[in-house]
Design a protein around this motif. Structure first.
Motif, PDB file in Angstrom:
ATOM      1  N   LEU A  33       0.828  -1.201   0.000  1.00 37.18           N
ATOM      2  CA  LEU A  33       0.000   0.000   0.000  1.00 37.18           C
ATOM      3  C   LEU A  33       0.858   1.246   0.000  1.00 37.18           C
ATOM      4  N   LEU A  49     -12.114  -2.374   0.002  1.00 37.06           N
ATOM      5  CA  LEU A  49     -10.805  -1.757   0.161  1.00 37.06           C
ATOM      6  C   LEU A  49     -10.232  -1.401  -1.197  1.00 37.06           C
ATOM      7  N   GLU A  50     -10.276  -2.389  -2.102  1.00 38.61           N
ATOM      8  CA  GLU A  50      -9.753  -2.112  -3.439  1.00 38.61           C
ATOM      9  C   GLU A  50     -10.458  -0.916  -4.057  1.00 38.61           C
ATOM     10  N   SER A 100      -3.596  -4.149  -1.741  1.00 34.45           N
ATOM     11  CA  SER A 100      -4.513  -4.144  -0.589  1.00 34.45           C
ATOM     12  C   SER A 100      -4.181  -5.317   0.336  1.00 34.45           C
TER      13      SER A 100
END
Lengths: 500, 615, 102, 506
Positions: free
Chosen positions: D88, D346-347, D505
């Motif tokens: 990340l 999240l992605e 992620s």
């Protein structure tokens, strides 16, 4: 592959048309015309082999992996239904180019770019069987149309273009939400992500939620159709758009809504669609009668025709929710026939506006003496619009009504009144424009009758309508198999149908 | 070569296409040849196909051209069906049609849009032939609408005058009301019987629907609606008088001889259905009766020569309906035919009169014209005699049969008969009122009248005179069609019979006293207010027009006008104003003052914490 | 010796913080605004120390040092801007800064 | 007392590998030092730009290599307790570094004519970038504070930069002071929040916060969020945004709007993507409310705005709201069947963040290309007829605006699509409603801009004089072109980026 070719022809035709403007401002329209005509060849070939779908679901398929991580693939396919509509699209594409031939003088290249991209978007909508791809095209086709209205439109174009875009986009988002819910349910039930049409047919949602999802689809498509109460974008868009724009809007874009209902809404949500039928029928009846009434009140000829379009598309909605083959075929036939007649009427209105520089009925009248050919053509198409047997529209409307009669006698009876009011406004337009005393305006003094180009365009459409009217099975046979397949698309769908 | 039924509509259609595509570019002579010739050929073809039926060699001839539409269970052929009934129709249509076309070649010669006229006339004949030859109701409906369209086009033929356009639209829309009910009837028949083929569906109806079954009643009523519209019967009769706005030959062909009788044809065609619904059949009779009386009254009060004839047409069709209502199918068809002869004759003669008097329509501006217009006079005389059912003219036989059949009906029979007889009395009055006023008395007209004639216009008149006189001797070959339901010989007391002969003569005599010898004066009759009131009322066609205007037209137009800017659209506007209000409200929060901003940050934090605390 | 219960320390810090806030909100003289900001920062510093002492870790103190430098930097930049403000508007009343709005 | 000090944890020693992991930070720091020295030796705008750009480039490349290794399976490592180097952070350091290069190139063109010292802007730029990348790679509140403040401090300077030069001075001064005062308040709030969290949990390493039920913890968390919300200009902490955008010089605003927000957003995502925090009912509800408010308020405010910079400010408010929707869905229970969508939210959040930064950077780039420190094309009407006056630039701007509106063929569509999907799979109906309505309202004002560009300029009116491309601004079109192509490419074929983000992620 064939399908991809059709799309690429249109996309790149558009690009080349734009670029070619640098060489010569007369070039773009030729390139556009060529690329659209070129699409007819593969279409003919497909038409020749439409029997192919008897055993398989589609006549022809094309599939490539696109966004595997979301289970999205680049799936194109046609069956008889989409084939007819794609054919209509190409045909009207030619008509639209013909209508724009001399009307569009500035920024020609960009215009034909937008024209072809709209066509491409529509073809995409008719051929995509991956729901993401479908939505993709569904949104894509709006942008060039927005440009067409916003750049080449008339006095109030900004309002009209924005209204058009907002209506369709907003309801498009509702469609997106329902669509994603559907995919989500599929993922839960079958354990993998997929946007493929044939996969999503197997989803069972059920309960209240299904009704909501169905509404998401329905509203999006009913806005495009359009049906009361989502129709109010159409009169503005039509009256402001350039002729070619109106032709495409009325002829093709509206049909995407009906297509969506037939292809997706009913098969995906048979249960709740069935529950929804009374509402849908009511809406269609209201559309037919109400918009016919409003049409009579209009003084702007394009607005008038726009409202009649809504009224006629009401028959499509009616036929779709008849839940039987006759009704569906009626809807399909109405789509095709209305595509031609509305396109013709709009180009006539455009022609009048180009000659008289007004759309006000009050400033027309008695044009028969000046432009007899135009008058006869106009007469032909308004007679077609009021549902004269022997012409396409009648076949469509008759079948829709016949189909729905077995479901709801009242809906059919009330909708049939539409035939009366249709005759009222159609003949009123003829009277106001072509008959009666000459309106003494200098603009009319130099009114020129239809020239060879226009005559050939209208001739094409007349032949088309007569063909539909006298030999409807040329078209109906193609869609028949597809609709048979559709009606047995999902087990739930079959179950619902059998309860009828 | 003409054995195939397909030829019948084809000739007129070809004529239409040639004239249409040529766009009026052809020389008038050629146009005339094509226009009238195509109908002539059709007539020949009609005779050829009709012979076997008339001679009794064949009962029916069937010819299926192709399958028109086939959708799932729904299947409608483009097929033709010829039997005794349609034989009568095609012969009348092509025969009388040919004569009228011939007449028109002379009558319309000065009109700039000569070609358009014949194009539409040919199209009309084609459509009419399809109507009567159709073997299924959908195809019949095609012809039905087609003739409606042509009638619209021809009524509004002189489009420069908005009044004509209005009349044309009125005619189309009014008939469309009927057509719609007929269409619904079609839906009902198909959804219930699964077929629109006339013979098949009738058979099925008799099989599946019992006597007085709801479906039968509904279907019959809906079809009746269509018939009433086309044949200008109550309550949809108002369009026909205005339809006289078209050129006179049109009135003769479409609004007297053929199209307006389509309703009669339809009911006769589907008589099996009506027999299943006796109440509806009685209704047919009553409608016919009421119409013939009302139209009779009105005809007596009109001044316009064509309007008089128009009302007489309405009333004569009333007789046909009466006949249908009492089950005298052949009699009605017979009257249909004879009426076609003498009414065509009358209209064409009227056309000659009008043309000779420089488009004068008001009969009271004519007078004493019998010397100048001998042919027209002769035609009118013969025509009116036939119309008034003068013994042994064609009209006498046909009307007689209808009345006798009516008399034989139990219950209402006598009253129906009585009404018919009264109607006959009026017929005598108004038909001869016309003759006396136009051709006798002193010449009220200022203009010198030279009879416009010539072979093309005289010949049809002569032929029609013969037919009007002797048409009654023609035998209508419809036994095979109605065999099931016809009761053969009528046996009525001589008294009744003599009454039926006498009454029209009385009418004629009366009108002689009023308009011929002037021994009785209309003025005196009209002196009292009641009479004036009645006259006014009758003159206005019993006020139906006003009623419909007030009830339907005005409200609808008003509604359309007030809602020009589509109320539904305001909803969309509302959203816009709403969001703009929100915008201006929030914009006020962007005051630019730093301390307010700080306040908002602090306040926001506090808000968040309290919210978090609450939740 | 009895150490101060950390709740009390936290209370003190919170009170300081609120005082600072009030100052920031109410004062129009930008210098006082800056000073109030200092108070707020230091309040949070105090809170760190208090909680550090609760867990007996040095992180609290480290954080406090961070905050000191941070506050110093803030003030440095702030004062620079104030000078510019005074040059341009001949006042240090923050209410003159309301040209940008809408 | 001694006892407690003895209990104090000894910081782990830092060895060479750790330093290697922090290479990006070090490289930019180096560039800053070198830049200062070069300024001391002699001022040259070009040279100092090259130096800072070089530093960022080197940092970007280094981060890209780290990303590659991590994607190839190298494990996430903590550098002491302060920094975390995972895919990340590597991904976003790369992104930040390269977009910082873009901003540097733009500002070089923008400040070319400034009659004042121009070099320091580049230094501030590098400094801010350093702050940003520190923030995205931070695992500990201390590094958060350091990064955040480095970022803000530099931004004060950047916003106030043209303070001596006539036209914009007053505005930039005002916005600088506003920003300073407000963000100081926000920082104080944030710090206090951290203090409370620390008080409740006893750790400053927010990546391993153990949830304490004490109200202190919640209050602290909310105060922390309030501070972050201010930096992300979420409602009700949004009021500063339009003023600062309007007053500040375009490059500074571009930086603030893209890198500034991305860095903070990454921090927020890190914080809330931890289930034990994301699933705290109270907090997530408050955050949801904030998201809804931001979407509606932001879009409504922009509805009739005629100043392009303010318009973008308002739209950024709305966009941060959209982002928050995705963030909220992160903690949603994974789809049954353990499918690809488990980490979908999240992605989608990361994807959205990435795409948003590209889009707004592109939009500002287009504005910068036609503007300079003397005259800015601020009004929407300044872009009237741009499509016919300079088609290529207009097409680029068109792509960016349509992208922000979420129209297909642009990356914006895919991003919005993913947010929709995330919200649906978390069945966040309320948020979806706000999303739909907000996007519809948003379309309206984006279309206004589009329409302005499409309208031909009539003879009578005198259009805004476009700044002609000189030697100094040659780089900008390149940057814009790159951004446009990326946006279109991602819009049509997003798969590779998806793959990248899936790798990134955790």
């Amino acid at each position: 592959m064939t399908l991809l070719w059709i799309l690429l022809l249109l996309f790149f035709g558009g690009v080349f048309a734009w670029l070619s403007e640098m060489l010569d401002s007369r070039l773009p329209r030729w390139i556009a015309l060529l690329s659209v005509v070129a699409t007819l060849i593969p279409l003919m070939q497909l038409y020749g082999s439409f029997e192919a779908q008897r055993d398989s679901l589609w006549i022809i398929e094309f599939s490539r992996s696109w966004i595997p991580s979301l289970g999205i693939n680049f799936l194109l396919a046609v069956d008889g239904l989409s084939l007819l509509l794609v054919g209509l699209t190409s045909f009207l594409g030619i008509i639209a180019i013909g209508a724009a031939w001399v009307e569009i003088r500035d920024r020609v290249g960009f215009f034909y770019f937008n024209l072809l991209w709209t066509l491409a978007g529509v073809v995409g909508v008719f051929t995509a069987i991956d729901l993401f791809l479908f939505f993709f095209f569904w949104e894509v086709m709006l942008i060039p149309m927005y440009f067409i209205i916003a750049i080449w439109g008339h006095e109030n174009k900004r309002y009209a273009a924005t209204k058009f875009f907002l209506f369709t986009q907003f309801t498009g988002m509702l469609l997106l939400v329902s669509l994603l819910c559907l995919v989500y349910f599929f993922t839960i039930q079958h354990g993998y992500l997929s946007f493929a049409y044939e996969d999503l047919l197997r989803v069972e949602v059920g309960g209240k939620l299904e009704m909501w999802l169905m509404l998401g689809f329905f509203i999006a498509f009913a806005t495009k159709l359009p049906s009361v109460p989502f129709h109010s974008w159409l009169p503005d868009a039509h009256s402001q758009a350039p002729t070619a724009g109106s032709v495409l809007l009325a002829g093709v874009l509206l049909k995407t809504g009906a297509y969506g209902l037939i292809r997706f809404t009913l098969p995906f949500f048979p249960e709740s669609s069935m529950k929804f039928t009374p509402v849908a029928l009511t809406l269609s009846v209201i559309s037919i009668l109400y918009c016919a009434k409003v049409a009579l009140g209009q003084s702007d000829i394009k607005r008038l025709i726009a409202y009649t379009s809504v009224s006629h598309m009401g028959f499509v909605l009616l036929g779709i929710y008849a839940w039987n083959l006759i009704g569906l075929q009626g809807a399909v036939m109405t789509m095709l026939a209305h595509g031609l007649s509305a396109a013709a009427l709009f180009s006539l209105a455009g022609g009048l506006q180009g000659r008289l520089h007004t759309r006000e009925l009050g400033r027309m009248g008695g044009l028969w003496a000046l432009a007899p050919r135009m008058a006869v053509v106009a007469l032909f198409f308004s007679v077609a619009a009021l549902g004269m047997p022997g012409l396409g529209n009648f076949v469509g409307e008759f079948l829709s009504l016949l189909g729905v009669f077995s479901v709801s006698i009242w809906a059919a009876a009330l909708a049939a009144l539409g035939m009366i009011v249709a005759s009222v406004y159609s003949l009123w337009v003829m009277q106001a424009v072509f008959q009666g005393a000459r309106n003494t305006e200098e603009a009319q003094a130099s009114l020129s009758d239809l020239d060879a180009r226009e005559l050939s365009l209208y001739g094409l459409m007349m032949v088309g309508l007569v063909l539909m009217g006298l030999f409807p099975n040329v078209f109906l046979d193609v869609s028949a198999i597809a609709l048979e397949h559709l009606s047995s698309a999902s087990d739930a769908f079959v179950a619902v149908r059998e309860r009828l | 070569m003409f054995e195939s039924l397909g030829w019948l509509p084809t000739f007129p259609l070809l004529g239409f296409l040639i004239l249409f595509l040529s766009g009026g570019g052809l020389p008038k002579r050629l146009i005339a040849v094509i226009g009238a010739g195509s109908i002539g050929l059709a007539f020949v073809a009609a005779i050829v196909v009709a012979l076997p039926i008339i001679s009794g060699d064949a009962e029916v001839i069937v010819h299926e051209v192709y399958t028109w539409m086939a959708v799932g269970s729904f299947n409608s052929a483009f097929g033709m069906y010829l039997d005794g009934l349609s034989v009568v129709m095609i012969l009348v249509i092509t025969g009388v049609g040919f004569l009228i076309h011939l007449y028109s070649t002379g009558f319309m010669i000065d009109d700039p849009s000569y070609s358009r006229f014949f194009a539409i006339m040919n199209l009309f004949v084609a459509a009419m032939l399809v109507l009567v030859l159709a073997d299924n109701l959908l195809l019949l409906y095609l012809g039905w609408e087609g003739v409606g369209l042509c009638s619209y086009l021809l009524i509004g033929f002189w489009y420069q005058d908005p009044a004509n356009g209005y009349a044309a639209r009125k005619a189309f829309v009014t008939t469309r009301v009927g057509d719609t009910s007929m269409a619904i009837g079609l839906f009902l028949i198909f959804t219930q019987l699964g077929s629109l083929d006339i013979q098949e569906s009738m058979a099925l109806a008799q099989g599946e629907w019992g006597l007085d079954s709801g479906y039968a009643v509904a279907a019959a009523l809906l079809l009746l609606g269509g018939a009433v519209g086309k044949s200008a019967q109550l309550p949809l009769q108002t369009w026909l008088p205005d339809a006289m706005a078209g050129p006179t030959p049109i009135s003769a062909l479409i609004h007297a001889a053929t199209m307006v009788t389509a309703g009669v044809y339809l009911i006769a065609r589907t008589h099996a259905l009506f027999e299943l619904a006796p109440d509806v059949q009685l209704l047919v009779a009553l409608i016919g009766l009421a119409t013939l009386l009302i139209a009779g009254f009105t005809a007596m009060t009109q001044h316009d020569i064509k309007r008089i004839l128009a009302y007489s047409t309405i009333s004569q069709i009333g007789y046909m309906f009466l006949g249908l209502g009492v089950g005298a199918w052949s009699a009605s068809v017979f009257h249909l035919m004879t009426h076609a002869f003498f009414k065509a004759l009358l209209f064409l003669a009227a056309g000659t009169v009008i043309l000779s008097l420089h488009h004068e329509h008001d009969i009271f501006k004519m007078g004493g014209k019998w010397r100048q217009l001998p042919v027209a006079f002769a035609s009118f005389l013969i025509g009116s005699l036939a119309l008034a059912a003068f013994p042994y003219t064609s009209g006498y036989f046909s009307k007689d049969e209808i009345l006798l059949a009516a008399l034989e009906l139990e219950h209402a029979g006598f009253w129906l008969w009585l009404g018919g007889v009264v109607g006959a009395f009026f017929t005598g009055i108004y038909s001869f009122r016309l003759v006396f006023v136009v051709f006798f008395g002193e010449s009220a007209g200022h203009h010198e009248a030279r009879e416009v004639t010539g072979f093309s216009m005289a010949a049809p008149l002569l032929v029609l005179m013969v037919l009007a006189l002797a048409g009654g001797l023609i035998h209508v070959p419809t036994e095979s069609v109605f065999a099931a339901s016809e009761h053969g010989e009528h046996h009525v007391s001589a008294l009744m019979h003599s009454i039926m002969i006498a009454v029209p003569l009385l009418g004629i005599a009366l009108s002689y006293l009023f308009y011929g010898s002037r021994t009785l004066s209309v003025e005196r009759l009209m002196s009292n207010t009641i009479a004036q009131g009645l006259h006014k009322f009758w003159f206005a066609g019993w006020g139906f027009d006003g009623l419909y205007r007030r009830l339907l037209i005005t409200p609808y137009v008003w509604l359309a006008a007030v809602n020009k800017r589509d109320v539904v659209d305001t909803a969309a506007g509302l959203l816009v104003t709403l969001s703009e209000a929100g915008n201006s409200l929030l914009t006020r929060s962007q005051s630019g003052s730093l301390r307010w901003y700080i306040l908002s940050v602090v306040g926001g934090t506090v808000l968040l914490i309290t919210l978090g605390g609450v939740l | 010796m009895e150490s101060i219960p950390f709740e009390h320390g936290l209370m003190l810090a919170a009170t300081l913080f609120c005082l600072g806030l009030i100052g920031v909100m109410t004062r129009r003289n930008i210098v006082f605004v800056l000073m109030s900001l200092e108070i707020m920062l230091n309040a949070s510093g105090l809170a760190f120390i208090v909680s550090g002492s609760r867990w007996g870790g040095a992180d609290g103190q480290v954080m406090f040092l961070m905050i000191l430098t941070l506050a110093a930097a803030e003030v440095a930049v702030g004062l620079g801007l104030i000078i510019q403000l005074y040059k341009r508007f001949k006042t240090i009343d923050i209410d003159v800064l309301s040209a940008l709005k809408g | 007392m001694e006892k407690e000090f003895a209990a104090m944890p000894i910081l782990p020693s830092v060895d060479f590998d750790d330093l290697l992991l922090l290479l990006p930070h070090e490289l930019i720091g180096l560039a800053i030092v070198v830049g200062m020295l070069s300024v001391a030796i002699g001022r040259n705008h070009f040279v100092s730009t090259v130096i800072s750009t070089a530093g960022m480039f080197a940092a970007g490349v280094a981060a890209a290599m780290q990303l590659y290794e991590l994607a190839m399976g190298a494990s996430t490592t903590m550098v002491t307790t302060l920094f975390v180097i995972d895919a990340l952070s590597a991904l976003f350091i790369t992104l930040l570094a390269f977009s910082a290069i873009g901003v540097a190139i733009m500002s070089f063109a923008y400040f070319h004519k400034l009659d004042d010292a121009r070099d320091e802007f580049q230094l501030l730029l590098s400094l801010a970038t350093l702050g940003a990348i520190t923030l995205v790679s931070s695992a500990h509140f201390i590094t958060v504070v350091i990064g955040l403040e480095m970022l803000s401090m530099a931004l004060y300077g950047m916003i106030a930069y043209p303070i001596h030069s006539g036209a914009w001075a007053a505005n930039s001064l005002e916005s600088a002071i506003k920003y300073l005062a407000l963000s100081a308040v926000a920082s104080a709030t944030m710090l206090f929040g951290m203090a409370l969290i620390y008080a409740a949990t006893g750790t400053l390493v927010f990546l391993e916060i153990a949830v304490a039920t004490a109200p202190l913890f919640y209050i602290g968390l909310l105060m922390l969020f309030a501070g972050a919300a201010f930096k992300l200009s979420l409602v009700p902490f949004h009021l500063w945004t339009p003023d600062v955008y309007q007053g500040g010089p375009l490059p500074a605003v571009a930086f603030l709007a893209t890198l500034g927000k991305v860095a903070v957003a990454v921090f927020v995502i890190r914080l809330f993507s931890q289930p034990q925090i994301g699933q705290i009912m109270a907090v997530s509800t408050v955050v949801a409310l904030v998201a809804v408010a931001s979407i509606l308020v932001g879009n409504l405010l922009a509805l009739r705005q005629t100043n392009l910079k303010r318009l973008l400010a308002y739209s950024s408010i709305a966009h941060m709201g959209y982002l928050l929707i995705a963030v909220l869905s992160i903690s949603a229970p994974a789809l049954s069947g353990g499918t690809v969508t488990s980490s979908l939210a999240l992605e989608s959040a990361l994807f959205y963040l990435l795409v948003y930064s590209l889009l707004s950077l592109g939009a500002f780039g287009c504005a910068i290309l036609v503007s300079s420190s003397e005259t800015e094309a601020a009004g929407v009407e300044d872009y009237r007829g741009l499509f016919w006056r300079s088609p290529w630039l207009a097409s680029a701007l068109l792509v960016m605006v349509l992208g922000l509106a979420g129209i297909p063929l642009t990356a914006g569509f895919i991003a919005k699509f993913q947010v929709f999907f995330a919200a649906v799979s978390d069945s966040q109906w309320g948020l979806l409603g706000a999303l739909v309505i907000g996007s519809a309202v948003g379309l309206f004002y984006y279309l206004r801009v589009v329409y302005q560009m499409l309208m031909p300029v009539s003879e009578t009116e005198k259009p805004f004089a476009l700044r002609e491309i000189g030697l100094e601004s040659l780089g900008v079109p390149v940057v814009i072109a790159v951004l446009t192509l990326v946006v279109l490419w991602v819009g049509i074929y997003p798969e590779p980026l998806f793959a990248l983000i899936t790798a990134a992620s955790f």
